[in-house]
Design a protein around this motif. Structure first.
Motif, short mmCIF file in Angstrom:
data_model
loop_
_atom_site.label_atom_id
_atom_site.label_comp_id
_atom_site.label_asym_id
_atom_site.label_seq_id
_atom_site.Cartn_x
_atom_site.Cartn_y
_atom_site.Cartn_z
N SER A 43 97.28 21.30 91.61
CA SER A 43 98.53 22.04 91.80
C SER A 43 99.56 21.72 90.71
CB SER A 43 99.12 21.71 93.17
OG SER A 43 99.48 20.34 93.26
N VAL A 44 99.56 20.52 90.18
CA VAL A 44 100.57 20.14 89.17
C VAL A 44 100.40 20.94 87.87
CG1 VAL A 44 101.49 18.25 87.80
CG2 VAL A 44 100.87 17.86 90.19
N PRO A 45 99.22 21.00 87.25
CA PRO A 45 99.10 21.82 86.03
C PRO A 45 99.26 23.31 86.30
CG PRO A 45 96.97 20.90 86.65
CD PRO A 45 97.99 20.23 87.50
N LEU A 46 98.95 23.79 87.50
CA LEU A 46 99.16 25.20 87.79
C LEU A 46 100.65 25.54 87.80
CD1 LEU A 46 96.50 25.95 90.58
CD2 LEU A 46 96.43 26.57 88.16
N ILE A 47 101.45 24.68 88.39
CA ILE A 47 102.91 24.91 88.37
C ILE A 47 103.44 24.86 86.94
CG2 ILE A 47 105.12 23.96 89.11
CD1 ILE A 47 103.79 23.03 91.66
#
Length: 449
Positions: free
Chosen positions: A58-62
């Motif tokens: 979720s962190v790199p997607l955001i």
């Protein structure tokens, strides 16, 4: 989207990139990225893998979502619209390449939000189970808490991308639907967390009355303080997007057409989202500074011993060669009576060299029988230290560092009370909601026939 200024997405990009850098630094300091491996030791169960990869994805997607819209917004800039003044260029005036990027970026954001809800729901069910479980209930995977997490996670991962896919024909409407659907789901989970925060101080008091070890109390107290701050930041993340989503579903977009209100809510939401994600990283992968220092010292000691063993082996080879050459030269000449061999055997060593006798004055007036009895009494007064020491527990390497060994002391009265404690053993072993004890249970339960 088109009514949001470039500065709003720029703040999201700065925070998301900072979180990504902090993520890499923290995981390197935690275990040098070993937790990212698929088979990270014997405790890499299916549950731990799902929780680790869902959060770390979720962190790199955001970051990709915020960076993509930041580039587009700064490329398009502002335009003068009669009756509205200078506003960010509407998406209808964007080139086709920028229009085509709207749906993929919105889909990325919806997937990341769904994975965030998986993480938040797991922690909610985890602590509801742990606060209500007895000392004998240990199978988390057979409880309805685990079933709620499974069903809720599946719904979150499916319905968030589905909302963006079904509403992709109208970008403004799609953005409002994604904001509204994600905010409602996250708001329900966060509101359910409030009773846990309310019960946690009493839970800690019960642990103190049960005389749980101080290390467990320190870890749980730290978790409680971090979780209070994180729940507050979740509200900061959810409520602004909920307001924009509700206003976007109405026929008249009063708030979304206000330049200041839109930027303020978007920036506030970005601060809450990425700050709470940073706290989640600290809770999921807690660093033990004491363990890291012990591991560094152990590695330094091993390196030093390797160098010393190599040097000593070299010196030993030189010494053996010298003694062999000495024996060869000595074998050609007769051995005198006062010559002693350089290699002493155990049989040639006198017992008097290693035994402490009584005083000479007392021994001079004793008969041989009394002398033997005195020697026996002195040896019984000073038994071997190894006979008095308890068993030694060696150092053990753990996932979070090195567990320092020691002596296994006999159970005292306080330790006997712990054996019959009403506290769940998982509480006493708590280090992380996805710790090794949970990963091990997940590995066993998910492969159970």
């Amino acid at each position: 989207m088109s009514h949001t200024s470039p500065a709003g997405y720029l703040v999201w990009s700065i925070f998301s990139c900072s979180l990504l850098v902090f993520l890499l630094y923290h995981l390197w300091s935690f275990d040098k990225f070993k937790c990212l491996k698929w088979n990270n030791g014997p405790h890499s169960g299916a549950f731990k893998r799902v929780m680790t990869y869902s959060y770390l994805t979720s962190v790199p997607l955001i970051a990709a979502f915020s960076l993509g819209f930041t580039v587009i917004k700064y490329r398009q800039g502002f335009v003068m619209v009669p009756g509205h003044g200078i506003i960010p260029k509407p998406y209808l005036m964007w080139p086709q390449a920028s229009k085509d990027a709207i749906f993929p970026l919105t889909l990325i954001f919806s997937i990341a939000w769904g994975l965030e809800m998986v993480t938040h729901l797991e922690e909610l069910c985890f602590w509801l189970f742990l606060l209500n479980a007895g000392s004998t209930q240990r199978d988390w995977f057979r409880t309805w808490y685990f079933r709620v997490w499974m069903v809720g996670s599946t719904v979150a991962v499916v319905y968030m991308p589905l909302v963006s896919i079904l509403t992709r024909s109208k970008p403004h409407h799609s953005e409002a639907c994604v904001f509204l659907a994600g905010s409602l789901g996250s708001l329900c989970i966060t509101l359910c967390f409030l009773p846990i925060l309310w019960m946690f101080p009493r839970f800690l008091e019960n642990l103190k009355s049960e005389e749980v070890d101080n290390g467990t109390l320190v870890r749980l107290t730290k978790f409680s303080e971090l979780n209070r701050l994180r729940v507050l930041l979740r509200f900061v993340f959810i409520l602004p997007l909920l307001i924009l989503g509700v206003d976007g579903m109405r026929p008249d977009h009063h708030l979304n057409e206000n330049f200041f209100v839109t930027d303020f809510l978007v920036i506030l939401s970005g601060v809450g989202c990425l700050s709470s994600s940073a706290i989640t990283l600290i809770i999921f992968f807690p660093r033990s500074i004491e363990g890291e220092i012990a591991e560094r010292d152990a590695a330094r000691l091993r390196k030093k011993l390797q160098w010393e063993s190599r040097d000593s082996s070299y010196d030993a080879r030189i010494w053996v060669q010298t003694e062999l050459s000495y024996d060869q030269s000595a074998s050609h000449r007769p051995i005198s009576s006062n010559h002693s061999s350089p290699f002493l055997t155990s049989s040639s060593v006198k017992l008097a060299d290693y035994t402490s006798y009584p005083d000479d004055d007392r021994m001079s007036n004793m008969s041989p029988v009394s002398m033997d009895k005195a020697l026996t009494d002195d040896e019984s007064d000073y038994p071997s230290p190894l006979q008095k020491l308890p068993p030694l527990r060696p150092n053990r390497r753990r996932a979070g560092g090195v567990e320092v060994g020691g002596f296994d002391l006999p159970l005292s009265g306080r330790n006997m009370m712990r054996r019959y404690s009403k506290v769940n053993p998982m509480v006493q072993n708590f280090k992380s909601p996805i710790g090794t004890e949970w990963g091990n249970i997940g590995r066993l339960s998910f492969h159970r026939p």
